[in-house]
Motif scaffolding. Structure first.
Motif, PDB file in Angstrom:
ATOM      1  N   ALA A  11       0.844  -1.230   0.046  1.00 14.26           N
ATOM      2  CA  ALA A  11      -0.078  -0.065   0.012  1.00 14.26           C
ATOM      3  C   ALA A  11       1.032   1.115  -0.011  1.00 14.26           C
ATOM      4  CB  ALA A  11      -0.925   0.062   1.101  1.00 14.26           C
TER       5      ALA A  11
ATOM      6  N   LEU B 152       1.145   5.204   0.703  1.00 12.87           N
ATOM      7  CA  LEU B 152       0.662   6.542   1.633  1.00 12.87           C
ATOM      8  C   LEU B 152      -0.354   7.190   0.711  1.00 12.87           C
ATOM      9  CD1 LEU B 152       3.518   7.780   3.748  1.00 12.87           C
ATOM     10  CD2 LEU B 152       2.140   5.747   4.143  1.00 12.87           C
ATOM     11  N   LYS B 153      -1.408   7.791   1.262  1.00 12.81           N
ATOM     12  CA  LYS B 153      -2.192   8.358   0.418  1.00 12.81           C
ATOM     13  C   LYS B 153      -2.144   9.701   0.655  1.00 12.81           C
ATOM     14  CE  LYS B 153      -6.291   8.279   3.610  1.00 12.81           C
ATOM     15  NZ  LYS B 153      -5.759   7.663   4.864  1.00 12.81           N
TER      16      LYS B 153
ATOM     17  N   GLU C  32      -3.224  13.647   0.937  1.00  8.49           N
ATOM     18  CA  GLU C  32      -4.448  14.385   1.623  1.00  8.49           C
ATOM     19  C   GLU C  32      -4.024  15.842   1.720  1.00  8.49           C
ATOM     20  OE1 GLU C  32      -4.866  13.607   5.890  1.00  8.49           O
ATOM     21  OE2 GLU C  32      -3.729  11.502   4.908  1.00  8.49           O
TER      22      GLU C  32
ATOM     23  N   GLN D 284      -5.519  22.724  12.379  1.00  5.89           N
ATOM     24  CA  GLN D 284      -6.586  22.713  13.236  1.00  5.89           C
ATOM     25  C   GLN D 284      -6.053  22.997  14.816  1.00  5.89           C
ATOM     26  OE1 GLN D 284      -8.373  18.903  13.494  1.00  5.89           O
ATOM     27  NE2 GLN D 284      -6.899  17.798  12.337  1.00  5.89           N
TER      28      GLN D 284
ATOM     29  N   TRP E 212      -2.888  16.324  12.347  1.00 10.34           N
ATOM     30  CA  TRP E 212      -3.781  15.391  12.662  1.00 10.34           C
ATOM     31  C   TRP E 212      -3.679  15.069  13.981  1.00 10.34           C
ATOM     32  CZ3 TRP E 212       0.441  14.926   8.929  1.00 10.34           C
ATOM     33  CH2 TRP E 212       0.057  14.575   7.698  1.00 10.34           C
TER      34      TRP E 212
ATOM     35  N   LEU F  83       8.690   7.903   1.694  1.00  9.59           N
ATOM     36  CA  LEU F  83       7.252   7.588   1.649  1.00  9.59           C
ATOM     37  C   LEU F  83       6.911   6.322   1.403  1.00  9.59           C
ATOM     38  CD1 LEU F  83       6.017  10.726  -0.333  1.00  9.59           C
ATOM     39  CD2 LEU F  83       5.511  10.393   2.133  1.00  9.59           C
ATOM     40  N   ASN F  84       7.659   5.638   0.594  1.00  9.73           N
ATOM     41  CA  ASN F  84       7.464   4.355  -0.072  1.00  9.73           C
ATOM     42  C   ASN F  84       8.163   3.303   0.996  1.00  9.73           C
ATOM     43  OD1 ASN F  84       6.080   4.693  -2.273  1.00  9.73           O
ATOM     44  ND2 ASN F  84       7.864   4.594  -3.772  1.00  9.73           N
TER      45      ASN F  84
ATOM     46  N   LEU G 207       7.959   3.766   4.171  1.00  7.22           N
ATOM     47  CA  LEU G 207       7.210   4.059   5.363  1.00  7.22           C
ATOM     48  C   LEU G 207       5.871   3.206   5.015  1.00  7.22           C
ATOM     49  CD1 LEU G 207       7.276   7.594   6.275  1.00  7.22           C
ATOM     50  CD2 LEU G 207       7.839   5.822   7.831  1.00  7.22           C
ATOM     51  N   ALA G 208       5.422   3.298   3.975  1.00  7.44           N
ATOM     52  CA  ALA G 208       4.206   2.330   3.530  1.00  7.44           C
ATOM     53  C   ALA G 208       4.118   0.923   3.988  1.00  7.44           C
ATOM     54  CB  ALA G 208       3.798   2.516   2.066  1.00  7.44           C
ATOM     55  N   LYS G 209       5.435   0.344   3.627  1.00 10.48           N
ATOM     56  CA  LYS G 209       5.832  -1.095   3.997  1.00 10.48           C
ATOM     57  C   LYS G 209       5.809  -1.216   5.344  1.00 10.48           C
ATOM     58  CE  LYS G 209       9.272  -0.909   1.013  1.00 10.48           C
ATOM     59  NZ  LYS G 209      10.283  -1.396  -0.060  1.00 10.48           N
TER      60      LYS G 209
ATOM     61  N   THR H 197       2.714  -3.530   7.380  1.00  7.64           N
ATOM     62  CA  THR H 197       2.614  -4.766   7.873  1.00  7.64           C
ATOM     63  C   THR H 197       3.330  -5.194   9.210  1.00  7.64           C
ATOM     64  OG1 THR H 197       4.627  -5.118   6.714  1.00  7.64           O
ATOM     65  CG2 THR H 197       2.799  -5.456   5.395  1.00  7.64           C
TER      66      THR H 197
ATOM     67  N   SER I 228       1.828   5.765   9.625  1.00  7.73           N
ATOM     68  CA  SER I 228       2.609   6.948   9.515  1.00  7.73           C
ATOM     69  C   SER I 228       1.946   8.044   8.804  1.00  7.73           C
ATOM     70  CB  SER I 228       3.923   6.857   8.511  1.00  7.73           C
ATOM     71  OG  SER I 228       3.728   5.956   7.585  1.00  7.73           O
TER      72      SER I 228
ATOM     73  N   ALA J 223       0.973  16.573   2.263  1.00  6.24           N
ATOM     74  CA  ALA J 223       0.609  15.844   3.318  1.00  6.24           C
ATOM     75  C   ALA J 223       0.347  14.390   2.897  1.00  6.24           C
ATOM     76  CB  ALA J 223      -0.512  16.121   4.336  1.00  6.24           C
ATOM     77  N   PHE J 224       0.803  13.016   3.639  1.00  7.45           N
ATOM     78  CA  PHE J 224       0.641  11.899   3.252  1.00  7.45           C
ATOM     79  C   PHE J 224       0.214  11.150   4.626  1.00  7.45           C
ATOM     80  CE2 PHE J 224       3.200  13.492   0.090  1.00  7.45           C
ATOM     81  CZ  PHE J 224       3.011  12.950  -1.247  1.00  7.45           C
ATOM     82  N   SER J 225      -0.734   9.922   4.464  1.00  3.57           N
ATOM     83  CA  SER J 225      -0.814   9.200   5.572  1.00  3.57           C
ATOM     84  C   SER J 225      -0.990   8.006   5.028  1.00  3.57           C
ATOM     85  CB  SER J 225      -1.909   9.725   6.436  1.00  3.57           C
ATOM     86  OG  SER J 225      -3.322   9.498   5.917  1.00  3.57           O
ATOM     87  N   SER J 226      -0.825   6.826   6.052  1.00  2.83           N
ATOM     88  CA  SER J 226      -0.947   5.523   5.530  1.00  2.83           C
ATOM     89  C   SER J 226      -2.279   5.194   6.007  1.00  2.83           C
ATOM     90  CB  SER J 226      -0.150   4.519   6.562  1.00  2.83           C
ATOM     91  OG  SER J 226      -0.272   4.713   7.935  1.00  2.83           O
ATOM     92  N   ALA J 227      -2.881   4.249   5.337  1.00  4.56           N
ATOM     93  CA  ALA J 227      -4.419   3.699   5.426  1.00  4.56           C
ATOM     94  C   ALA J 227      -4.792   3.509   6.993  1.00  4.56           C
ATOM     95  CB  ALA J 227      -4.573   2.416   4.574  1.00  4.56           C
TER      96      ALA J 227
END
Lengths: 170, 249
Positions: free
Chosen positions: A130, A132-133, A135, A140, B156, B217-218, B220-222, B225, B230, B239-243
């Motif tokens: 997966a 990172l998405k 956004e 805030q 966040w 970024l890539n 961190l995504a791993k 598991t 992150s 801005a990026f965040s993991s699912a």
């Protein structure tokens, strides 16, 4: 002679495990290397550092190469028999890795490994990872108990949101 | 009970949320602070007589060092491997395990609080937090991640009951994280937050990703598991965040 071959394969198994683990952090690396038994790449010594990407150039299994008619005569003084030898599959958390080496004139002339394509290897398949998405960066003022941030010094703590929280609750 | 302790070059905020007599909680806070000062005395690179400084000068060998220092060295070696060399206790030349020691020492402090029957608490060491149990008013701890340009805002809000939140960034102390491959200050990411079970690892992972720059970024995504989520802000404000980041609702 078996011993020395086994020892060479053992060493290469270790090298292959390292390559296998590195694969997990190298998104560009191909995952499905064909079973590499006979290796066309011929370097003067064992090329354990061979890049995984080069594995795709390996030929499919061929019995011809390992059973050339003068094979028996080619056993060199150090006991390494000419031919292609496969190691026992070694299982790591990412799946099973099997190495093979090619020996010619008593020297290891090529080495390669097959990588897992099923099972646990899904975790190292770049396509399965997966991302990172992206956004919108939010800004805030939220009701929080604590604030995480880059490490402040004792001085810059005084101006931090965490300090404000601490003094409000003190 | 709340307390702020100046130690390890930063401020450590402690909140114990268990409903116990104040003297008991006060004694637990004292134990935590004593341990953190002990760690500072033994592992600081700024103190000439610390174990780490003596090892740097060759006066202490791995064979003779304490179990704690041996653990730290071993963990740093594991992290070097697990981060592809980007977490490097030798990035500056000489041994400097500070990037692991702070998170580890807070992890140990939190374990000790739990063992002493204090199951609801948080310890925030300069922005890296280990928490357990529930907030005094119930529910998980709400943790803000500092906005990387505005110190009084958060970008966040997380809800965490048992776990750690660590952030590495360039906005507090400037270019203090080096890319060990180039020896140059890390570029590309302004703030990296890692959330997971262990503060020692979360902190080291955040530092490693910051050192990697945008390729982090890539990487961190791993980590998802292994249970590490992150949230990242790049130098140019993306801005990026993991699912599975535990964002509060």
């Amino acid at each position: 002679m078996r011993r020395s071959t086994a020892a060479a394969i053992g060493t290469l198994t270790g090298a292959a495990l390292i390559v296998g683990v590195r694969l997990s952090v190298t998104p560009q690396a191909p995952i499905a290397a064909p079973p590499a038994v006979d290796l066309v790449d011929s370097t003067p010594s064992a090329s354990a550092s061979k890049k995984p990407g080069a594995a795709s150039s390996a030929k499919p299994p061929s019995s011809k190469d390992s059973s050339s008619k003068d094979k028996a005569d080619e056993e060199a003084q150090n006991g390494l028999k000419t031919g292609v030898f496969k190691g026992k599959g070694a299982t790591n958390p990412y799946g099973t890795v099997q190495v093979s080496i090619k020996i010619q004139d008593g020297k290891i002339t090529a080495a390669d490994a097959t990588y897992p394509t099923t099972g646990n290897s899904a975790t190292i398949n770049p396509n399965a990872v997966a991302k990172l998405k992206q956004e919108t960066l939010r800004k805030q003022s939220a009701d929080v108990a604590a604030v995480s941030g880059a490490t402040y010094t004792s001085q810059s703590y005084q101006e931090s949101l965490q300090a404000a929280l601490d003094s409000a609750k003190a | 009970m709340r307390h702020v302790e100046q130690v390890m070059g930063t401020a450590v905020s402690i909140e114990l949320a268990d409903d116990r007599p104040a003297p008991e909680l006060g004694a637990l806070v004292e134990d935590v602070c004593a341990w953190l000062h002990e760690v500072d005395a033994r592992f600081s690179t700024y103190r000439q007589d610390s174990e780490v400084s003596r090892m740097r000068r060759g006066l202490l060998t791995v064979a003779d060092c304490s179990d704690d220092l041996r653990h730290v060295l071993s963990a740093c070696a594991d992290l070097w491997r697990d981060t592809d060399g980007y977490f490097d206790a030798y990035a500056g030349g000489a041994l400097d395990p500070s990037g692991y020691v702070k998170g580890w020492s807070v992890e140990v402090a939190s374990d000790r609080l739990l063992a002493a029957g204090c199951a609801n608490h948080y310890i925030n060491a300069g922005g890296d937090i280990r928490m357990r149990g529930l907030h005094p008013e119930g529910g998980p701890w709400r943790v803000g991640i500092r906005h990387p340009w505005e110190a009084d805002k958060v970008s966040w809000v997380l809800a965490v009951s048992d776990g750690a939140v660590a952030t590495s960034g360039t906005y507090e102390r400037g270019d203090h994280v080096l890319n060990p491959r180039t020896g140059q200050p890390a570029r590309g990411l302004r703030s990296v937050t890692v959330v997971g079970p262990s503060l020692a690892l979360a902190d080291a992972y955040a530092t490693a990703a910051l050192a990697m720059g945008e390729p982090g970024l890539n990487w961190l995504a791993k980590l998802s598991t292994d249970g590490y989520e992150s949230a990242v802000v790049t130098d140019d404000g993306r801005a990026f965040s993991s699912a599975n980041l535990p964002a509060a609702v």
